[in-house]
Write a protein that holds these residues in place. Structure first.
Motif: not given
Length: 586
Positions: A221-233
């Motif tokens: 949401f804040f860094k726009g780094d969906w590649e890493r963020g989605v894996v964490m979610l």
């Protein structure tokens, strides 16, 4: 968590490629002694440099002299220091930053303090809104880089200088833009402060669901780094986020369902989080569009184009099938040799993704990835224009590195072993206007006119397409920057053209040995697919590409952009020729 820490440090890695151990800053006494010698040697130049423009020229001359001074670290540092201060005092922040980058590559200096001091000095000398706009654009890059590595104190300091410059410009849209950007930096910084405990928790327990949720939401949401963020979610215990992230990670994800999911979540957010989540949803919607029709298609199109909705700047459509088809022909060997011996190779038309993907080491925020189609074949110089070729056409050689200024040095002692004939080195110290004049004069030669050849500078899109030679990686040869030395000279003054490996198109020195002018005015990339782009219709700076003496390998990436006043000159900035293919008698 190791992957997250790598994410935070990745921008620093860009400056480490090929980096030699730095020297300590010389003591004050040594600097004072060197400064006295420099003042004596350059007294005629100082006396003649009365205007701001003349002082800027002198600053660049001192920068070039510093680069050429290999066997005296103290004089080298002082030359850089004088050039930096002189450029900043005339409001030329771009040159000042170029000098600061050189200092930072070689000496243990405080990079950010030097940059801030130079920026604060420069903005006091700016007179027009256009000058302030150029400074804001330059500082925006540094703000984005600082945010990328979570250095928010630095980002905030740069933002304050930007806001000061914007206010001095009295340009209301610019003030509004910089104010919004500063607010976004503060918002991201505040959110980062909230997740520090979760980062520590992930270091100890990478699978912790709550910590993955906290950090994953921040990244997305804040860094726009969906590649890493989605894996964490997907590892979290929040069922809504976990389900949506899992859908995104499937082998054959449903783009419409994912787009709807993220859009719904975005509607519950605000500020940066809403903007970046809707941009991500729009990416999935664009993937879904080809398979939609009727009301479903209309609904999605209106969501993407709706008032106030931002398109995702980092994830445009994938390259079309025509890109792959065009890449198959990139190995063409169709060449021409003109009347002065210059070789040009045919570049076939095609489609490619211009710019860089998020996460590419060294990526700048002006490299927004977008689809570009070049609808016509064209020719491009196999080599950069050499000093001999330039002199043959223009009757003079403006290059700083020529004759006894180009020397081979002993690898251990650094002392000059012999001087080198510089005629086959790339021409430098030419303005954009000089390069255009060369194209015009060469085109007027009788043999060139009879052959129907009208030379020009390549567009920025043509340059990057040719540099990539079908590659989607950071370099034409892949992503491994340690291989750059096989294809390009960098971290040293220019060398003869064509001594390193060519790319798949047979083009030499695209990643280094000298910067190269393009035809375009500098500006933001378009937000959608385009055909035959030629840049903005007006501007204050022209684009140049490639790399030069910098030791930062990331500066030689295919997508790396730079710009400069078209009337000014840099010692290692030259050009290569382009030629439209239609109507040519080969």
């Amino acid at each position: 968590m190791r992957s997250f820490m790598i994410f935070m440090l990745v921008a620093f890695a860009a400056t480490a490629f090929g980096q030699e151990p730095k020297s300590s800053i010389p003591d004050e006494a040594a600097q004072k002694s060197a400064a006295a010698v420099i003042a004596e040697v350059y007294k005629p130049d100082y006396d003649q440099a009365k205007t701001a423009a003349e002082k800027i020229v002198l600053a660049k001359k001192l920068l070039g002299e510093g680069i050429a001074t290999q066997d005296d670290a103290v004089s080298r540092f002082v030359l850089f220091k004088i050039a930096r201060d002189m450029a900043a005092q005339q409001g030329d922040l771009m040159t000042a930053f170029a000098v600061i980058d050189q200092i930072d590559l070689e000496f243990e200096a405080d990079l950010h303090s030097m940059q801030l001091d130079a920026a604060q000095t420069a903005i006091k000398e700016l007179k027009t809104p256009a000058e302030h706009l150029a400074v804001v654009g330059l500082l925006t890059t540094h703000v984005e880089k600082a945010v990328a590595i979570d250095q928010y104190d630095i980002a905030e300091e740069f933002s304050e200088v930007m806001l000061s410059s914007a206010r001095k410009s009295k340009d209301s849209p610019l003030i509004k833009q910089v104010t919004a950007q500063s607010k976004m930096v503060l918002e991201i910084a505040a959110e980062f402060a909230k997740i520090k405990e979760a980062i520590v928790e992930l270091e100890a327990k990478p699978s912790d669901p709550e910590a993955n949720l906290t950090v994953g939401k921040f990244l997305c949401f804040f860094k726009g780094d969906w590649e890493r963020g989605v894996v964490m979610l997907a590892l979290s215990d929040d069922q809504d986020y976990k389900a949506l992230a899992s859908l995104e990670l499937e082998d054959q994800p449903d783009p419409l369902k994912i787009g709807d999911g993220w859009w719904k979540i975005a509607d519950s957010l605000d500020g940066t989080a809403e903007i970046r989540t809707k941009a991500h949803a729009a990416r999935w919607y664009r993937k879904a569009l080809p398979g939609l029709s009727g009301l479903s298609k209309t609904r999605v199109e209106r969501l993407i184009a709706g008032p106030g909705q931002l398109q995702d700047p980092f994830s445009m459509a994938e390259a079309s099938k025509s890109q792959a088809a065009g890449a198959k022909h990139l190995g063409t060997t169709v060449r021409i040799t003109n009347s002065i011996g210059m070789k040009l190779v045919l570049i076939p038309k095609g489609t490619f993704l211009m710019g860089s993907p998020k996460g590419e080491v060294g990526r700048q925020d002006d490299e927004t990835q977008h689809e570009v189609t070049l609808s016509q074949d064209y020719y491009l110089g196999v080599y950069e224009v050499t000093q001999a070729q330039y002199e043959k056409v223009m009757g003079k050689n403006p290059s700083h590195f020529q004759g006894d200024k180009v020397a081979e040095r002993h690898p251990q002692t650094g002392r000059v072993v012999k001087t080198v004939d510089s005629s086959n080195h790339p021409v430098g110290s030419v303005s954009w206007e000089d390069a255009v004049a060369f194209c015009q004069r060469l085109s007027e030669l009788p043999e060139e006119k009879n052959a129907g050849r009208v030379y020009r500078l390549p567009t920025e899109a043509e340059w990057e397409y040719a540099c990539r030679a079908g590659s989607k990686a950071a370099f034409s040869f892949g992503d491994n920057a340690t291989s750059l030395g096989d294809y390009a000279w960098f971290g040293s003054p220019p060398h003869p053209v064509g001594e390193k490996k060519p790319n798949a198109l047979g083009l030499y020195d695209m990643h280094g040995n000298g910067w190269e002018w393009c035809s375009d005015w500098y500006g933001e990339y378009p937000q959608s697919a385009v055909t035959d782009p030629a840049g903005p219709i007006k501007g204050s700076e022209r684009v140049y590409r490639g790399s030069s003496q910098t030791k930062d390998a990331a500066a030689g990436r295919s997508a790396r952009r730079s710009a400069f006043d078209p009337a000014r000159k840099i010692v290692i900035l030259g050009f290569r020729l382009a030629l439209s293919s239609s109507g040519i008698s080969k």
